[in-house]
Design a protein around this motif. Structure first.
Motif, PDB file in Angstrom:
ATOM      1  N   ALA A   1      47.428  55.451  37.643  1.00  0.00           N
ATOM      2  CA  ALA A   1      48.094  54.513  36.744  1.00  0.00           C
ATOM      3  C   ALA A   1      47.496  53.107  36.842  1.00  0.00           C
ATOM      4  N   ARG A   2      47.172  52.650  38.053  1.00  0.00           N
ATOM      5  CA  ARG A   2      46.721  51.270  38.246  1.00  0.00           C
ATOM      6  C   ARG A   2      45.226  51.088  38.026  1.00  0.00           C
ATOM      7  N   ALA A   3      44.453  52.166  38.123  1.00  0.00           N
ATOM      8  CA  ALA A   3      42.999  52.048  37.964  1.00  0.00           C
ATOM      9  C   ALA A   3      42.665  51.606  36.551  1.00  0.00           C
ATOM     10  N   ALA A   4      41.832  50.595  36.429  1.00  0.00           N
ATOM     11  CA  ALA A   4      41.437  50.069  35.123  1.00  0.00           C
ATOM     12  C   ALA A   4      39.978  50.405  34.846  1.00  0.00           C
ATOM     13  N   VAL A   5      39.682  50.677  33.595  1.00  0.00           N
ATOM     14  CA  VAL A   5      38.300  50.978  33.216  1.00  0.00           C
ATOM     15  C   VAL A   5      37.405  49.785  33.524  1.00  0.00           C
ATOM     16  N   ASP A   6      37.929  48.566  33.386  1.00  0.00           N
ATOM     17  CA  ASP A   6      37.152  47.369  33.731  1.00  0.00           C
ATOM     18  C   ASP A   6      36.709  47.413  35.192  1.00  0.00           C
ATOM     19  N   ALA A   7      37.630  47.788  36.066  1.00  0.00           N
ATOM     20  CA  ALA A   7      37.323  47.843  37.500  1.00  0.00           C
ATOM     21  C   ALA A   7      36.293  48.927  37.795  1.00  0.00           C
ATOM     22  N   ILE A   8      36.412  50.054  37.108  1.00  0.00           N
ATOM     23  CA  ILE A   8      35.453  51.145  37.305  1.00  0.00           C
ATOM     24  C   ILE A   8      34.066  50.721  36.835  1.00  0.00           C
ATOM     25  N   ALA A   9      34.005  50.053  35.692  1.00  0.00           N
ATOM     26  CA  ALA A   9      32.723  49.570  35.173  1.00  0.00           C
ATOM     27  C   ALA A   9      32.086  48.591  36.154  1.00  0.00           C
ATOM     28  N   ALA A  10      32.896  47.677  36.691  1.00  0.00           N
ATOM     29  CA  ALA A  10      32.369  46.693  37.645  1.00  0.00           C
ATOM     30  C   ALA A  10      31.862  47.383  38.907  1.00  0.00           C
ATOM     31  N   GLU A  11      32.605  48.359  39.395  1.00  0.00           N
ATOM     32  CA  GLU A  11      32.200  49.101  40.593  1.00  0.00           C
ATOM     33  C   GLU A  11      30.890  49.859  40.357  1.00  0.00           C
TER      34      GLU A  11
END
Length: 208
Positions: A26-36
């Motif tokens: 629920a908390r994981a954001a696509v923005d965060a995944i892209a940055a990672e």
């Protein structure tokens, strides 16, 4: 739109596995995944429709990797039985150790168990089909073969039920106590848990 590239996809799935494992679904954001992953958000969407599609892809990829590793262990330990107690124990111990070989995947497993109610049902159903809840079905033919040779006595039970009992008494017992590798147990405690589980299983299903 640029064509999807395999190395970019691999970077995204590896990053997604880490982010979903630490942040949850629920908390994981696509923005965060892209940055990672070191890519743009647009690049993520070049490869995956949405977060649900990405999560399913990552969960199934990891599930298939673990399933393949377990298949190798089944062949290694249970294809030719020399001593049923020793071979079952060796298989279960290596199966338990596999949790530490796939830490990011089993972090994702913890996420799935904690957030099952929030994960879209089609994703959850696909995970169940490929994941650990069907592990007993892959063990069952080996136990049936042992029963045919007189090494086990299944009685009125099916091989699938016996396999489920074996997993619960050994692998699942350790995994639940370690929260799938998050809280490691001392090696001697793991060995004792598995050894006791195999002994109990053979009291239930050992030959007369």
């Amino acid at each position: 739109m640029s064509s999807p590239r395999p190395e970019k996809r691999r970077a995204i799935t590896e990053a997604a596995r880490r982010v979903f494992g630490t942040e949850g679904y629920a908390r994981a954001a696509v923005d965060a995944i892209a940055a990672e992953a070191g890519v743009s958000k647009r690049t993520v969407y070049n490869h995956f429709r949405d977060k649900e599609d990405l999560f399913l892809s990552v969960a199934l990829e990891g599930g298939h990797e673990v399933t393949a590793a377990i298949a190798r262990l089944l062949e290694k330990h249970l294809r030719k039985i020399v001593d049923v107690t020793e071979d079952l124990t060796a298989f279960a111990l290596e199966r338990v150790a596999a949790v530490w070989e796939f830490p990011d995947h089993f972090a994702l497993v913890r996420t799935i168990e904690a957030e099952a109610a929030r994960i879209p049902r089609p994703v959850l159903d696909a995970w169940i089909e490929a994941g650990p809840q069907t592990a007993h079905l892959r063990l069952a033919p080996y136990l049936a073969g042992m029963a045919d040779r007189g090494l086990l006595s299944l009685g009125d039970a099916t091989a699938e039920l016996a396999a489920d009992h074996f997993n619960l008494l050994t692998v699942v017992n350790v995994n639940q106590r370690t929260f799938y590798g998050a809280v490691p147990l001392p090696e001697d405690e793991v060995t004792e848990t598995v050894t006791t589980g195999v002994r109990t299983f053979l009291r239930l299903y050992g030959p007369p």
